[in-house]
Design a protein around this motif. Structure first.
Motif, short mmCIF file in Angstrom:
data_model
loop_
_atom_site.label_atom_id
_atom_site.label_comp_id
_atom_site.label_asym_id
_atom_site.label_seq_id
_atom_site.Cartn_x
_atom_site.Cartn_y
_atom_site.Cartn_z
N VAL A 4 -2.61 10.45 -6.90
CA VAL A 4 -1.61 10.16 -6.03
C VAL A 4 -0.36 9.96 -6.97
CG1 VAL A 4 -3.01 9.23 -4.36
CG2 VAL A 4 -2.38 7.78 -5.90
N GLY A 52 0.49 11.83 -1.53
CA GLY A 52 -0.90 12.47 -1.37
C GLY A 52 -2.04 11.90 -0.62
N ILE A 53 -1.39 10.82 0.05
CA ILE A 53 -2.51 10.13 1.19
C ILE A 53 -1.62 10.37 2.61
CG2 ILE A 53 -3.32 7.96 2.05
CD1 ILE A 53 -3.72 7.24 -0.81
N TYR A 72 -8.71 9.58 -5.98
CA TYR A 72 -7.66 10.60 -5.68
C TYR A 72 -6.79 10.33 -6.77
CZ TYR A 72 -9.81 9.60 -1.06
OH TYR A 72 -10.68 9.74 0.09
#
Length: 129
Positions: free
Chosen positions: A66, A24-25, A64
């Motif tokens: 993640v 996710g990053i 975020y």
């Protein structure tokens, strides 16, 4: 050894590339995280202090989704599409490309290896009279 969100980051890489090991990053999001936390992106992961690691961890969890949370969210979205019977849901269910790609040729990554039983055998030539 830096551990963020349950993922051990590689020691020899720069921090901006090490953060991309988190699901996710990507590189852009990693650069934004480092800019917002005020950490130099040229530092190696092994040289990060505990305060830096804690700062990055806190920023990521606040801003975020993640790893497991993101994977769960994606899975629920796909299940929802399948349950409502949308076209995209049907494509997911049949393991076919979802976003309009052609399937006559290509699409082997999504469809998997060719199935040998589906090939039409050579037709026998008709006998002449």
């Amino acid at each position: 050894m830096a551990r963020i969100e349950g993922v051990v980051l590689p020691n020899e890489k720069r921090v901006e590339y090490g953060l991309t090991y988190l699901f996710g990053i990507g590189l852009t999001r990693s650069q934004v995280i480092l800019k917002e936390t005020g950490i130099n992106p040229d530092i190696r992961v092994k040289d990060l202090s505990h305060e830096h690691i804690a700062l990055i961890q806190k920023y990521i969890t606040q801003n975020y989704k993640v790893e497991g949370e993101l994977r769960k969210d994606i899975t629920f979205c796909i299940k929802r599409l399948q349950e409502i019977g949308s076209y995209r849901g049907l494509r997911h269910k049949r393991s076919l490309p979802v976003r309009g790609q052609r399937t006559k040729t290509n699409a082997r990554t999504r469809k998997g290896p060719r199935k040998s039983g589906s090939v039409v055998p050579n037709k026998k030539p008709l006998a002449k009279k």
